[in-house]
Design a protein around this motif. Structure first.
Motif, PDB file in Angstrom:
ATOM      1  N   GLN A 104       0.822  -1.206   0.000  1.00 63.45           N
ATOM      2  CA  GLN A 104       0.000   0.000   0.000  1.00 63.45           C
ATOM      3  C   GLN A 104       0.857   1.257   0.000  1.00 63.45           C
ATOM      4  N   GLU A 105       1.975   1.194   0.699  1.00 62.59           N
ATOM      5  CA  GLU A 105       2.826   2.380   0.811  1.00 62.59           C
ATOM      6  C   GLU A 105       3.715   2.581  -0.413  1.00 62.59           C
ATOM      7  N   LEU A 106       4.316   1.486  -0.930  1.00 63.93           N
ATOM      8  CA  LEU A 106       5.326   1.614  -1.975  1.00 63.93           C
ATOM      9  C   LEU A 106       4.807   1.242  -3.359  1.00 63.93           C
ATOM     10  N   SER A 107       4.058   0.139  -3.438  1.00 60.70           N
ATOM     11  CA  SER A 107       3.652  -0.359  -4.754  1.00 60.70           C
ATOM     12  C   SER A 107       2.415   0.346  -5.305  1.00 60.70           C
ATOM     13  N   ALA A 108       1.476   0.751  -4.438  1.00 57.12           N
ATOM     14  CA  ALA A 108       0.235   1.373  -4.917  1.00 57.12           C
ATOM     15  C   ALA A 108       0.498   2.639  -5.741  1.00 57.12           C
ATOM     16  N   PRO A 109       1.377   3.562  -5.284  1.00 56.18           N
ATOM     17  CA  PRO A 109       1.652   4.738  -6.138  1.00 56.18           C
ATOM     18  C   PRO A 109       2.264   4.353  -7.485  1.00 56.18           C
ATOM     19  N   LEU A 110       3.133   3.348  -7.495  1.00 58.44           N
ATOM     20  CA  LEU A 110       3.737   2.922  -8.761  1.00 58.44           C
ATOM     21  C   LEU A 110       2.700   2.317  -9.691  1.00 58.44           C
ATOM     22  N   MET A 111       1.749   1.559  -9.124  1.00 63.96           N
ATOM     23  CA  MET A 111       0.703   0.965  -9.954  1.00 63.96           C
ATOM     24  C   MET A 111      -0.225   2.035 -10.525  1.00 63.96           C
ATOM     25  N   ALA A 112      -0.561   3.052  -9.723  1.00 62.61           N
ATOM     26  CA  ALA A 112      -1.399   4.142 -10.239  1.00 62.61           C
ATOM     27  C   ALA A 112      -0.686   4.893 -11.359  1.00 62.61           C
ATOM     28  N   GLU A 113       0.602   5.146 -11.156  1.00 64.19           N
ATOM     29  CA  GLU A 113       1.383   5.811 -12.199  1.00 64.19           C
ATOM     30  C   GLU A 113       1.496   4.943 -13.441  1.00 64.19           C
ATOM     31  N   LEU A 114       1.690   3.612 -13.259  1.00 64.96           N
ATOM     32  CA  LEU A 114       1.783   2.701 -14.394  1.00 64.96           C
ATOM     33  C   LEU A 114       0.478   2.665 -15.183  1.00 64.96           C
ATOM     34  N   HIS A 115      -0.648   2.637 -14.477  1.00 67.49           N
ATOM     35  CA  HIS A 115      -1.945   2.599 -15.154  1.00 67.49           C
ATOM     36  C   HIS A 115      -2.161   3.850 -15.995  1.00 67.49           C
ATOM     37  N   GLU A 116      -1.829   5.001 -15.442  1.00 67.91           N
ATOM     38  CA  GLU A 116      -1.980   6.255 -16.185  1.00 67.91           C
ATOM     39  C   GLU A 116      -1.040   6.289 -17.383  1.00 67.91           C
ATOM     40  N   TRP A 117       0.170   5.807 -17.191  1.00 71.97           N
ATOM     41  CA  TRP A 117       1.162   5.824 -18.270  1.00 71.97           C
ATOM     42  C   TRP A 117       0.768   4.871 -19.400  1.00 71.97           C
ATOM     43  N   LEU A 118       0.261   3.694 -19.053  1.00 72.89           N
ATOM     44  CA  LEU A 118      -0.157   2.735 -20.074  1.00 72.89           C
ATOM     45  C   LEU A 118      -1.298   3.294 -20.918  1.00 72.89           C
ATOM     46  N   ASN A 119      -2.271   3.928 -20.284  1.00 75.31           N
ATOM     47  CA  ASN A 119      -3.384   4.510 -21.039  1.00 75.31           C
ATOM     48  C   ASN A 119      -2.908   5.630 -21.953  1.00 75.31           C
ATOM     49  N   ALA A 120      -1.950   6.427 -21.462  1.00 76.61           N
ATOM     50  CA  ALA A 120      -1.426   7.517 -22.282  1.00 76.61           C
ATOM     51  C   ALA A 120      -0.663   6.984 -23.492  1.00 76.61           C
ATOM     52  N   GLN A 121       0.123   5.951 -23.295  1.00 73.06           N
ATOM     53  CA  GLN A 121       0.880   5.395 -24.415  1.00 73.06           C
ATOM     54  C   GLN A 121      -0.029   4.687 -25.405  1.00 73.06           C
ATOM     55  N   LEU A 122      -1.084   4.043 -24.899  1.00 69.46           N
ATOM     56  CA  LEU A 122      -2.006   3.332 -25.791  1.00 69.46           C
ATOM     57  C   LEU A 122      -2.714   4.294 -26.741  1.00 69.46           C
ATOM     58  N   ALA A 123      -2.952   5.511 -26.277  1.00 68.73           N
ATOM     59  CA  ALA A 123      -3.628   6.501 -27.125  1.00 68.73           C
ATOM     60  C   ALA A 123      -2.733   7.011 -28.247  1.00 68.73           C
ATOM     61  N   LYS A 124      -1.420   6.770 -28.160  1.00 69.12           N
ATOM     62  CA  LYS A 124      -0.487   7.311 -29.142  1.00 69.12           C
ATOM     63  C   LYS A 124      -0.171   6.336 -30.274  1.00 69.12           C
ATOM     64  N   ILE A 125      -0.490   5.069 -30.110  1.00 70.06           N
ATOM     65  CA  ILE A 125      -0.061   4.071 -31.083  1.00 70.06           C
ATOM     66  C   ILE A 125      -1.258   3.335 -31.646  1.00 70.06           C
ATOM     67  N   SER A 126      -1.021   2.631 -32.755  1.00 69.48           N
ATOM     68  CA  SER A 126      -2.081   1.865 -33.394  1.00 69.48           C
ATOM     69  C   SER A 126      -2.496   0.693 -32.515  1.00 69.48           C
ATOM     70  N   ARG A 127      -3.774   0.337 -32.575  1.00 66.37           N
ATOM     71  CA  ARG A 127      -4.277  -0.745 -31.730  1.00 66.37           C
ATOM     72  C   ARG A 127      -3.748  -2.112 -32.167  1.00 66.37           C
ATOM     73  N   ASN A 128      -3.261  -2.193 -33.424  1.00 66.43           N
ATOM     74  CA  ASN A 128      -2.706  -3.458 -33.920  1.00 66.43           C
ATOM     75  C   ASN A 128      -1.204  -3.556 -33.701  1.00 66.43           C
ATOM     76  N   HIS A 129      -0.618  -2.563 -33.085  1.00 65.99           N
ATOM     77  CA  HIS A 129       0.813  -2.580 -32.825  1.00 65.99           C
ATOM     78  C   HIS A 129       1.140  -3.609 -31.753  1.00 65.99           C
ATOM     79  N   ASP A 130       2.337  -4.209 -31.840  1.00 68.72           N
ATOM     80  CA  ASP A 130       2.732  -5.209 -30.838  1.00 68.72           C
ATOM     81  C   ASP A 130       2.786  -4.614 -29.438  1.00 68.72           C
ATOM     82  N   VAL A 131       3.234  -3.375 -29.314  1.00 68.49           N
ATOM     83  CA  VAL A 131       3.272  -2.735 -27.999  1.00 68.49           C
ATOM     84  C   VAL A 131       1.861  -2.541 -27.469  1.00 68.49           C
TER      85      VAL A 131
END
Length: 550
Positions: free
Chosen positions: A414-441
């Motif tokens: 809760q103290e260490l991993s939760a902030p990283l997971m929230a940041e990861l979730h936001e970052w993944l959504n941001a990157q997904l919006a930049k690339i094609s949905r059929n891309h391997d990434v």
């Protein structure tokens, strides 16, 4: 016509001087040749040792990189195995060249730096071979000798396997009073007619399923040792032993399904069919509470099936509910239904699988190797590389809390991993919006986002691990053996393999020698009370052996 003039002098002394000079030149040439040969041998030894050292350092580097960054793929395991085989050959070459260099006496031979040899284990028996001392002094011939001490040189030796036949004699007695004949009852045997002893059965089973040696290879070895046994005869004993150990298998299964959190995985196993092989499956379910400080012993249970339909995990876990850590196989979907009976199963995602998808797109070293071989190197994606780094930060936290109790693990998450997971979730959504949905990434990102509830399960329960590596480690014995036994002969052969793998891998999880446990259990299970079979379970057997030793 003039006679030919000889280039050699007629004087005998001059001829002797000329011959002496020629011999001196020949000796000098021979000495120079010996020096060159010695220098060449030393150069070869130095080059071989350097090459072996480079291979050793590469192997260590590969293992450390895989442990810290790499995915637990079978291909990586094969690459490391090839590294080790190459390093072994280079060590042999270096030793051979060093011995060749040591034979030269003209210059000092190159000596390769070797690791300090550890003393031999104390439990090995020692046999003293005393070299007799002289009866008199070699220097002066006096017989007034006094003992000062001794120097002992230890050499490791092995005694070839010894076979023996045990004759169990039951004497008959006749009563002079009532004329009745009495005889002690025959001892119980784990297999019909009891011609195979428990130690032999244990060796047979462990070599087949633990060391991946098919029965026909074992039969060839037995014949070389003077004990010819047919493959069909050995197969009968394997079947009888697995049948006798079935109660232990069922008790291990009950122990695994009594856990509130288990790991699950499966792998392919070829099965003999008409003119071909079908692809069967071996499923494993692992109970390992050690990551969250649990006191219950670890265990693993295997199941065999002819295909990979989802009905198989449903039948395996029909009476179980809890947290299942597994990959994203669609056949588990029905297990996660909310109104499932007897209770819901909660899905916990495997970060190792998620990381592997990103790592394959960010494998800088793999691309460099392919480029050096002239092959087409894959594209390295910066997004995938950044994702791997973010996931590695979560694994670093997991390593620090490994072994702590669930409450401490949950607080740290809760103290260490939760902030990283929230940041990861936001970052993944941001990157997904930049690339094609059929891309391997994009596919790797969607793998996590579509199962985000399963991947965040560890933030709500301190018993959940980040990866499903426990199941993959227990299942590794099957891919290792496929190279040797190639396929199962039938469905019943696959079921026997599941029983044997369950017993052997459970012993390994509890740091036991599987062959020793099998030998003792097979010797006792035939006349062991049914209500005391728990004493033969690997973890209880280990505790009893330690108590006896103490």
């Amino acid at each position: 016509m003039e006679a030919a003039v000889s280039p050699l002098p007629d004087d005998a002394e001059a001829l002797k001087a000329l011959l002496t000079l020629a011999l001196q030149k020949a000796d000098a040439a021979e000495q120079r040749a010996a020096v060159v040969e010695a220098e060449l041998a030393n150069a070869r030894a130095l080059a071989s040792a350097t090459e072996a050292m480079i291979a050793h350092l590469k192997l260590q580097n590969a293992k450390l990189r895989r442990e810290q960054y790499g995915a637990s793929a079978e291909r990586t395991e094969r690459l490391l195995a090839q590294f080790e085989l190459g390093y072994e050959d280079l060590e042999v070459d270096a030793a051979e060249d060093e011995f060749a260099a040591a034979k030269t006496t003209t210059i000092s031979a190159f000596e390769r730096k070797k690791p300090v040899r550890k003393p031999f284990p104390e439990h090995l028996p020692r046999e003293r071979v005393v070299v007799s001392a002289p009866c008199s002094c070699p220097a002066c011939g006096s017989d007034r000798l006094s003992r000062l001490g001794e120097d002992v040189t230890e050499t490791l030796e092995v005694i070839p396997r010894a076979w023996k036949v045990i004759q169990t004699v039951r004497e008959k007695f006749a009563c002079r009073a009532c004329e009745k004949i009495t005889q002690p009852p025959a001892p119980f045997h784990v297999t019909p007619r009891g011609w195979a002893g428990p130690s032999f059965l244990a060796m047979l089973m462990f070599n087949k399923y633990g060391q991946h040696q098919p029965l026909h290879r074992q039969a060839e070895r037995f014949a070389c040792e003077g004990v010819p046994l047919s493959v069909s005869t050995l197969a009968d004993q394997i079947g009888a032993a697995c049948h006798a150990l079935m109660p232990i298998y069922r008790m291990i299964e009950a122990h695994v399904l009594a856990a509130e959190r288990i790991h699950g995985d499966d792998t392919t196993v070829p099965v003999m069919a008409k003119g071909k092989t079908d692809t069967g499956r071996l499923w494993d379910y692992v109970r390992d509470d050690r990551p969250f400080g649990g006191s219950d012993p670890p265990a693993v249970i295997f199941h065999y099936s002819r295909d990979r339909r989802g009905e198989h995990p449903r039948s395996h876990l029909a009476s179980w509910s809890g947290i299942l850590q597994a990959d994203a196989y669609g056949g588990y979907g029905d297990l996660y239904v909310a109104d499932r009976q007897p209770g819901p199963i909660l899905e916990a995602g495997c970060f190792a699988h998620a990381r592997r998808k990103f790592f394959e797109l960010a494998d800088v070293e793999g691309a460099a190797r392919k480029k050096s071989r002239g092959e087409k190197a894959p594209v390295i994606y910066p997004i995938a590389l950044e994702a791997v780094q973010k996931l590695d930060a979560l694994f670093a936290i997991e390593r620090d809390i490994n072994g702590k109790n669930p409450a401490e693990r949950l607080a740290s998450c809760q103290e260490l991993s939760a902030p990283l997971m929230a940041e990861l979730h936001e970052w993944l959504n941001a990157q997904l919006a930049k690339i094609s949905r059929n891309h391997d990434v994009a596919k790797a990102i969607n793998y996590m986002l579509r199962r985000w509830g399963a991947f965040t399960r560890f933030l709500d329960d301190g018993r959940v691990c980040l990866s499903n590596n426990a199941a993959e480690r227990a299942l590794r014995c099957v891919p290792l053996g496929r190279k040797s036994w190639l396929f199962c002969g039938s469905d019943r052969g696959g079921q026997r393999a599941a029983i044997a793998y369950s017993l052997i891998q459970t012993c390994r999880l509890n740091d036991l020698d599987p062959q020793a446990w099998l030998a003792d259990t097979l010797a006792r299970i035939a006349d062991h009370p049914v209500n005391q079979l728990e004493a033969l379970l690997p973890w209880n057997w280990c505790a009893n052996q330690r108590a006896i030793a103490a």
